[in-house]
Write a protein that holds these residues in place. Structure first.
Motif, PDB file in Angstrom:
ATOM      1  N   TYR A   1       0.831  -1.192   0.000  1.00 53.61           N
ATOM      2  CA  TYR A   1       0.000   0.000   0.000  1.00 53.61           C
ATOM      3  C   TYR A   1       0.871   1.250   0.000  1.00 53.61           C
ATOM      4  O   TYR A   1       1.916   1.286   0.648  1.00 53.61           O
ATOM      5  N   CYS A   2       0.432   2.254  -0.717  1.00 56.50           N
ATOM      6  CA  CYS A   2       1.151   3.526  -0.735  1.00 56.50           C
ATOM      7  C   CYS A   2       1.140   4.129   0.670  1.00 56.50           C
ATOM      8  O   CYS A   2       0.068   4.320   1.257  1.00 56.50           O
ATOM      9  N   PRO A   3       2.304   4.438   1.233  1.00 57.34           N
ATOM     10  CA  PRO A   3       2.348   5.018   2.578  1.00 57.34           C
ATOM     11  C   PRO A   3       1.696   6.396   2.646  1.00 57.34           C
ATOM     12  O   PRO A   3       1.330   6.851   3.723  1.00 57.34           O
ATOM     13  N   SER A   4       1.542   7.060   1.497  1.00 60.53           N
ATOM     14  CA  SER A   4       0.988   8.412   1.480  1.00 60.53           C
ATOM     15  C   SER A   4      -0.531   8.422   1.370  1.00 60.53           C
ATOM     16  O   SER A   4      -1.211   9.050   2.178  1.00 60.53           O
ATOM     17  N   CYS A   5      -1.082   7.686   0.371  1.00 63.31           N
ATOM     18  CA  CYS A   5      -2.527   7.763   0.145  1.00 63.31           C
ATOM     19  C   CYS A   5      -3.267   6.453   0.409  1.00 63.31           C
ATOM     20  O   CYS A   5      -4.493   6.420   0.382  1.00 63.31           O
ATOM     21  N   GLY A   6      -2.531   5.367   0.650  1.00 59.45           N
ATOM     22  CA  GLY A   6      -3.171   4.096   0.969  1.00 59.45           C
ATOM     23  C   GLY A   6      -3.581   3.269  -0.230  1.00 59.45           C
ATOM     24  O   GLY A   6      -4.125   2.156  -0.073  1.00 59.45           O
ATOM     25  N   HIS A   7      -3.330   3.747  -1.434  1.00 60.62           N
ATOM     26  CA  HIS A   7      -3.686   3.007  -2.648  1.00 60.62           C
ATOM     27  C   HIS A   7      -2.896   1.693  -2.722  1.00 60.62           C
ATOM     28  O   HIS A   7      -1.724   1.636  -2.335  1.00 60.62           O
ATOM     29  N   THR A   8      -3.540   0.629  -3.212  1.00 58.83           N
ATOM     30  CA  THR A   8      -2.863  -0.654  -3.393  1.00 58.83           C
ATOM     31  C   THR A   8      -1.972  -0.559  -4.632  1.00 58.83           C
ATOM     32  O   THR A   8      -2.456  -0.605  -5.764  1.00 58.83           O
ATOM     33  N   VAL A   9      -0.664  -0.435  -4.401  1.00 61.13           N
ATOM     34  CA  VAL A   9       0.257  -0.252  -5.527  1.00 61.13           C
ATOM     35  C   VAL A   9       0.777  -1.579  -6.069  1.00 61.13           C
ATOM     36  O   VAL A   9       1.167  -1.668  -7.234  1.00 61.13           O
ATOM     37  N   ILE A  10       0.805  -2.620  -5.229  1.00 65.73           N
ATOM     38  CA  ILE A  10       1.122  -3.975  -5.698  1.00 65.73           C
ATOM     39  C   ILE A  10       0.146  -4.922  -5.017  1.00 65.73           C
ATOM     40  O   ILE A  10       0.149  -5.062  -3.793  1.00 65.73           O
ATOM     41  N   GLU A  11      -0.687  -5.545  -5.833  1.00 68.57           N
ATOM     42  CA  GLU A  11      -1.669  -6.492  -5.303  1.00 68.57           C
ATOM     43  C   GLU A  11      -1.106  -7.894  -5.422  1.00 68.57           C
ATOM     44  O   GLU A  11      -0.685  -8.322  -6.498  1.00 68.57           O
ATOM     45  N   ARG A  12      -1.083  -8.608  -4.292  1.00 68.87           N
ATOM     46  CA  ARG A  12      -0.559  -9.973  -4.293  1.00 68.87           C
ATOM     47  C   ARG A  12      -1.608 -10.930  -3.736  1.00 68.87           C
ATOM     48  O   ARG A  12      -2.264 -10.635  -2.737  1.00 68.87           O
ATOM     49  N   SER A  13      -1.723 -12.076  -4.383  1.00 70.32           N
ATOM     50  CA  SER A  13      -2.614 -13.126  -3.898  1.00 70.32           C
ATOM     51  C   SER A  13      -1.898 -14.458  -4.028  1.00 70.32           C
ATOM     52  O   SER A  13      -0.810 -14.548  -4.605  1.00 70.32           O
TER      53      SER A  13
END
Length: 339
Positions: free
Chosen positions: A299-311
């Motif tokens: 997650y982006c430390p600034s805005c919380g967006h999922t920048v790398i999704e892992r499953s």
């Protein structure tokens, strides 16, 4: 194959092994604690040079490395032997093999050129030295690393963090990344459970970071041994003081080797450790050996967006949402090696 181990120094009729922080001083006919470095005739020999016990193509996330070429494959190899004797080792059949079998070794013969050629043939961007401790076969790894570097292929150590400063300095610029186990923050744990000490591991982590090698840290939480909130918080603080951008992988323990009678790590412990890592200011905390996408994604430390999704169980299914290493939403630079 046996070859002279040049990461050494003669001391009268003894030899000092300078590969790992055990710094074994060996008499004629003696083996190091790794079981594969031998004083013969006043020279130090490596008995597993070119003997590969395991060779696979893995997701780089399996190492685990989450901020280093995510979504790519890595060519993984190891020999037999280890300078530690962890009672919970999951690869003990190869790591402890020489010590359990009168210093005998096994493996399929590969030259450094053949290893690099395999990576080239399959267009694999990195080679990982893993499965057992890479520093104990350093001369073999070094020869591969130099050739790989010349071909634009990156090199990765998956390590217990017992490299000497001499090894780390010799490895630059060939060694690009390390995943280092920080198994505990207790010297007593290291002595009784691993046959090692804590301070050398901390020094290795600090030295590798200062040399510019990309590092990620892994801690396997073992119920009743290293899973107290105080110890978890101490590890998180140590990492944070070095850099809040160093990824920390909290890994779930499963019964293995001499600790086969223990239960797996409770999920509640894993989740609490994750929270502690975040509370202490670490930007990138992950839970391994437990399939939960919310705990393996970045997650982006600034805005919380999922920048790398892992499953997937090991976070091996990856969707990267970065633009030139930055969050696609707010432009915050995400620490890592992306190309």
């Amino acid at each position: 194959m046996m070859t002279i181990a040049w990461m050494s120094e003669k001391k009268d009729q003894k030899v000092l092994c300078k590969a790992c922080m055990q710094r074994c001083v060996l008499k004629e006919g003696e083996y190091g604690k790794c079981g594969v470095r031998l004083n013969r005739g006043g020279e130090l020999y490596l008995t597993v040079y070119g003997l590969v016990s395991a060779l696979n193509i893995d997701p780089v996330e399996k190492k685990p490395l989450y901020h280093f070429l995510p979504g790519t494959a890595t060519l993984s190899l190891g020999t037999v032997g280890c300078n530690l004797s962890c009672k919970f080792c999951q690869n003990w059949e190869i790591s402890q093999y020489p010590k359990l079998n009168n210093h005998s070794v096994f493996g399929e013969e590969y030259s450094p050129q053949e290893i690099v050629s395999i990576a080239e043939r399959f267009n694999i961007p990195s080679i990982s030295y893993t499965y057992n401790e890479p520093v104990i076969f350093f001369e073999f790894a070094y020869d591969i690393m130099k050739l790989a570097y010349e071909k634009g292929i990156k090199n990765i150590f998956v390590s217990s963090g017992y490299e000497t400063e001499e090894v780390l300095e010799r490895s630059v610029p060939f060694l690009s990344a390390m995943n280092i186990d920080l198994k505990s923050f207790s010297d007593d744990f290291y002595q009784k459970i691993c046959g090692a000490r804590l301070k050398p591991v901390l020094k290795t982590i600090e030295k590798a970071y200062k040399l510019g090698i990309w590092i990620e840290i892994t801690t396997l939480l073992i119920p009743g041994y290293n899973d107290s909130e105080g110890e978890i918080r101490a590890i998180a603080r140590f990492i944070r003081e070095l850099s809040p951008d160093i990824p920390w992988h909290i890994s779930r323990f499963f019964p293995a080797y001499l600790m086969g009678d223990l239960p797996p790590t409770p999920v509640s412990t894993l989740k609490r450790a994750y929270e502690i890592g975040k509370e202490e200011g670490l930007r990138y905390v992950y839970v391994g050996n437990y399939a939960d996408q919310s705990l393996t994604s970045t997650y982006c430390p600034s805005c919380g967006h999922t920048v790398i999704e892992r499953s997937g169980y090991l976070g091996e299914r990856v969707k990267v949402r970065l633009k030139e290493g930055k969050c696609e939403v707010c432009g915050f630079e995400i620490a890592g090696v992306w190309g």
